[in-house]
Design a protein around this motif. Structure first.
Motif, PDB file in Angstrom:
ATOM      1  N   HIS A  90       0.789  -1.221   0.000  1.00 21.10           N
ATOM      2  CA  HIS A  90       0.000   0.000   0.000  1.00 21.10           C
ATOM      3  C   HIS A  90       0.825   1.276   0.000  1.00 21.10           C
ATOM      4  CE1 HIS A  90       0.973  -1.109   4.110  1.00 21.10           C
ATOM      5  NE2 HIS A  90       0.825   0.154   4.450  1.00 21.10           N
ATOM      6  N   ASP A  91       2.043   1.260   0.575  1.00 21.72           N
ATOM      7  CA  ASP A  91       2.819   2.497   0.633  1.00 21.72           C
ATOM      8  C   ASP A  91       3.711   2.691  -0.584  1.00 21.72           C
ATOM      9  OD1 ASP A  91       4.730   0.574   1.070  1.00 21.72           O
ATOM     10  OD2 ASP A  91       5.405   1.352   3.002  1.00 21.72           O
ATOM     11  N   ASP A  92       3.668   1.749  -1.538  1.00 14.22           N
ATOM     12  CA  ASP A  92       4.413   1.851  -2.798  1.00 14.22           C
ATOM     13  C   ASP A  92       5.920   1.992  -2.588  1.00 14.22           C
ATOM     14  OD1 ASP A  92       2.140   1.539  -4.254  1.00 14.22           O
ATOM     15  OD2 ASP A  92       1.848   3.651  -4.696  1.00 14.22           O
ATOM     16  N   ARG A  93       6.442   1.363  -1.539  1.00 11.83           N
ATOM     17  CA  ARG A  93       7.882   1.313  -1.316  1.00 11.83           C
ATOM     18  C   ARG A  93       8.379  -0.100  -1.627  1.00 11.83           C
ATOM     19  NH1 ARG A  93      10.158   3.591   4.075  1.00 11.83           N
ATOM     20  NH2 ARG A  93      12.026   3.371   2.789  1.00 11.83           N
ATOM     21  N   VAL A  94       9.487  -0.189  -2.329  1.00 14.62           N
ATOM     22  CA  VAL A  94      10.021  -1.483  -2.736  1.00 14.62           C
ATOM     23  C   VAL A  94      10.900  -2.061  -1.625  1.00 14.62           C
ATOM     24  CG1 VAL A  94      11.379  -2.713  -4.461  1.00 14.62           C
ATOM     25  CG2 VAL A  94       9.984  -0.746  -5.143  1.00 14.62           C
ATOM     26  N   ARG A  95      10.640  -3.300  -1.288  1.00 22.11           N
ATOM     27  CA  ARG A  95      11.443  -4.012  -0.289  1.00 22.11           C
ATOM     28  C   ARG A  95      11.836  -5.367  -0.864  1.00 22.11           C
ATOM     29  NH1 ARG A  95       6.965  -1.748   2.359  1.00 22.11           N
ATOM     30  NH2 ARG A  95       7.513  -0.033   3.766  1.00 22.11           N
ATOM     31  N   TYR A  96      12.691  -6.077  -0.136  1.00 22.62           N
ATOM     32  CA  TYR A  96      13.135  -7.390  -0.598  1.00 22.62           C
ATOM     33  C   TYR A  96      13.088  -8.355   0.582  1.00 22.62           C
ATOM     34  CZ  TYR A  96      15.989 -11.057  -2.718  1.00 22.62           C
ATOM     35  OH  TYR A  96      16.436 -12.255  -3.225  1.00 22.62           O
ATOM     36  N   GLY A  97      12.524  -9.533   0.330  1.00 24.51           N
ATOM     37  CA  GLY A  97      12.447 -10.542   1.381  1.00 24.51           C
ATOM     38  C   GLY A  97      11.571 -11.688   0.931  1.00 24.51           C
ATOM     39  N   MET A  98      11.078 -12.464   1.894  1.00 22.85           N
ATOM     40  CA  MET A  98      10.145 -13.544   1.609  1.00 22.85           C
ATOM     41  C   MET A  98       8.729 -13.003   1.720  1.00 22.85           C
ATOM     42  SD  MET A  98      11.692 -17.006   3.316  1.00 22.85           S
ATOM     43  CE  MET A  98      12.888 -17.966   2.408  1.00 22.85           C
ATOM     44  N   ASP A  99       7.905 -13.370   0.766  1.00 18.58           N
ATOM     45  CA  ASP A  99       6.563 -12.788   0.730  1.00 18.58           C
ATOM     46  C   ASP A  99       5.517 -13.838   0.355  1.00 18.58           C
ATOM     47  OD1 ASP A  99       4.855 -10.607   1.062  1.00 18.58           O
ATOM     48  OD2 ASP A  99       4.844 -10.156  -1.070  1.00 18.58           O
ATOM     49  N   ASP A 100       5.789 -15.098   0.720  1.00 15.24           N
ATOM     50  CA  ASP A 100       4.864 -16.196   0.416  1.00 15.24           C
ATOM     51  C   ASP A 100       4.813 -17.089   1.644  1.00 15.24           C
ATOM     52  OD1 ASP A 100       3.563 -18.494  -0.355  1.00 15.24           O
ATOM     53  OD2 ASP A 100       4.640 -18.739  -2.241  1.00 15.24           O
ATOM     54  N   PHE A 101       3.649 -17.144   2.300  1.00 16.61           N
ATOM     55  CA  PHE A 101       3.534 -17.884   3.549  1.00 16.61           C
ATOM     56  C   PHE A 101       2.455 -18.960   3.483  1.00 16.61           C
ATOM     57  CE2 PHE A 101       4.906 -13.493   4.434  1.00 16.61           C
ATOM     58  CZ  PHE A 101       6.224 -13.777   4.780  1.00 16.61           C
ATOM     59  N   ASP A 102       2.208 -19.476   2.280  1.00 17.54           N
ATOM     60  CA  ASP A 102       1.178 -20.493   2.113  1.00 17.54           C
ATOM     61  C   ASP A 102       1.507 -21.773   2.886  1.00 17.54           C
ATOM     62  OD1 ASP A 102      -0.133 -18.759   0.445  1.00 17.54           O
ATOM     63  OD2 ASP A 102       0.493 -19.730  -1.409  1.00 17.54           O
ATOM     64  N   ASP A 103       2.793 -22.104   3.028  1.00 17.75           N
ATOM     65  CA  ASP A 103       3.204 -23.333   3.706  1.00 17.75           C
ATOM     66  C   ASP A 103       3.722 -23.084   5.110  1.00 17.75           C
ATOM     67  OD1 ASP A 103       2.955 -25.898   2.152  1.00 17.75           O
ATOM     68  OD2 ASP A 103       3.878 -24.669   0.608  1.00 17.75           O
ATOM     69  N   ALA A 104       3.486 -21.900   5.651  1.00 15.49           N
ATOM     70  CA  ALA A 104       4.016 -21.553   6.965  1.00 15.49           C
ATOM     71  C   ALA A 104       3.434 -22.455   8.055  1.00 15.49           C
ATOM     72  CB  ALA A 104       3.729 -20.091   7.278  1.00 15.49           C
ATOM     73  N   LEU A 105       4.300 -22.865   8.963  1.00 14.46           N
ATOM     74  CA  LEU A 105       3.886 -23.669  10.114  1.00 14.46           C
ATOM     75  C   LEU A 105       4.891 -23.449  11.226  1.00 14.46           C
ATOM     76  CD1 LEU A 105       4.726 -27.461   9.667  1.00 14.46           C
ATOM     77  CD2 LEU A 105       5.762 -25.675   8.293  1.00 14.46           C
TER      78      LEU A 105
END
Length: 435
Positions: A90-105
């Motif tokens: 929403h703030d239109d700032r670019v970051r880098y990291g992990m962004d997929d938590f479908d398999d999180a446990l």
């Protein structure tokens, strides 16, 4: 020839596990997915996370440098090189990291570190990286992870990777993402402007929904999803969530291929040049490791998370450095779906373009630090009254033994990558024999 005395052997295990995991797919989706995972050992690894979890769930090696209650945290669950990438919401700032938590446990930290290390081997072999450079990369990945935890124990607060803080090859990559991508460009790609207003583009990877499903999805957005929001959007008015259009998203992902997925175009706020927002609505069947839990463990899991939409949201808010303000869930029939904003800045780092051993090491060091920071946040969410407990517990297990930790993880990663290559070949040969 007599029948074998036992039908318990690796090729049969692999094929049975893959067919069981994909039995819910229709014939077209199954063919598409099988073609994707046939492409390379790394693609196979990405599309068969269930094999990894079945192999490591009871692996005794996790007791050497962890395996304790306090060395558990929220895990990403599918940690691999291409689950790192640029993102921004929403703030239109670019970051880098992990962004997929479908398999999180929730589990021991090493399961993520091992999977990420194995993916490093497979990605390096696919890109022709020398074995010497690869081994150095594995060493720097593991050391960066543990040094980040050590710095936290010493009082340093975890940071994040932005355009300003990125190092090495990540910096020009993120500058390019910031320069080339925007909310306006994303909307130009996925939507069209018509006389009656903006609607989703019906070419390529979006197709129409049946009228009854469109109606159910619109109703679920307004009657259930909005009640799951937290933070600044929980009090947003009806106009903000006015649904302009819906569509089915097809051919997305590798491991998740065949799951139900929709895009929903809503009005959004007025803070951007193009104020429309695309919501990504994705079926959540549960993490790959869930089926391996004991009956008691599954009962405890169910008591904590009434459904996988709640689990996904809890994990996302716990692990992510910048959780999406549109994060929530909804039900359609007996299936639960996560809901989040489609990021205008989603982009994977092209590892095949790394042109030196130094650039490679700079990148994997940041992967190790990012994973450690995610685990620190995840553990703090599980023990808010003692957020440093996880880092101290891991420190007790590894302090004075980091050389042994590096050797163990490197040996495991190299040998398991070889197993993946063999499993991939088994699968390719079985597919060829079936045609």
């Amino acid at each position: 020839m007599s029948l074998p005395l036992t039908r318990h052997h690796r090729p049969r295990q692999v094929m049975e596990a893959i067919h069981t995991a994909n039995a819910h797919l229709d014939a077209d989706d199954q063919r598409t997915k099988y073609a994707k995972i046939s492409a390379s050992p790394y693609a196979f690894f990405r599309g068969t996370n269930h094999l990894y979890w079945a192999d490591v769930w009871h692996d005794w090696r996790f007791s050497l440098f962890g395996g304790q209650v306090d060395t558990q945290t929220w895990l990403q669950g599918d940690a691999h090189a291409y689950n790192f990438g640029a993102y921004g919401h929403h703030d239109d700032r670019v970051r880098y990291g992990m962004d997929d938590f479908d398999d999180a446990l929730i589990g021991d930290y090493q399961y993520d570190l091992w999977r990420l290390s194995i993916s490093l081997v497979l990605d390096a072999e696919e890109n022709g990286v020398s074995r010497k450079t690869l081994r150095r990369g594995l060493k720097h990945l593991v050391l960066s992870y543990h040094k980040t935890l050590a710095r936290y124990r010493a009082g340093e607060s975890p940071g994040h990777v932005s355009v300003d803080t990125a190092k090495g090859p990540l910096k020009p990559f993120m500058q390019k993402v910031e320069r080339k991508k925007s909310r306006a460009k994303m909307l130009d790609k996925w939507t069209v402007q018509e006389e009656t207003g903006r609607r989703l583009q019906r070419e390529g990877k979006l197709i129409n929904l049946p009228a009854h499903l469109d109606s159910q999805l619109r109703k679920a957005i307004n009657e259930e999803y909005r009640s799951t929001l937290k933070g600044e959007l929980s009090d947003a008015g009806d106009a903000h969530f006015s649904v302009k259009d819906t569509a089915r998203r097809i051919d997305a992902g590798t491991g998740s291929l065949g799951l139900e997925r929709f895009y929903v175009l809503i009005e959004g706020g007025k803070d951007h040049e193009h104020d429309d927002v695309i919501l990504d609505v994705k079926e959540q069947p549960g993490p790959a490791g869930l089926v391996l839990m004991s009956s008691a463990g599954k009962r405890a899991w169910k008591a904590t998370f009434p459904h996988e939409g709640a689990r996904h949201a809890a994990a996302f808010r716990a692990i992510a450095e910048h959780p999406d303000i549109y994060l929530g869930w909804l039900h359609l029939g007996d299936k639960v779906f996560s809901v989040r904003e489609r990021s205008p800045y989603k982009e994977d780092f092209p590892t095949h373009k790394l042109d030196s051993g130094k650039a490679y090491r700079q990148l994997v060091k940041q992967w190790g630090a990012i994973l450690a920071r995610e685990h620190l946040r995840g553990a703090a969410a599980l023990a808010p009254d003692d957020p440093g407990r996880f880092a101290r517990a891991v420190g007790r297990q590894v302090d004075g033994q980091l050389d042994s930790v590096v050797e163990m993880v490197s040996t495991l990663s190299l040998s398991y990558a070889r197993c993946v290559a063999q499993d991939h070949q088994t699968f390719v040969e079985a597919q060829a024999a079936a045609t």
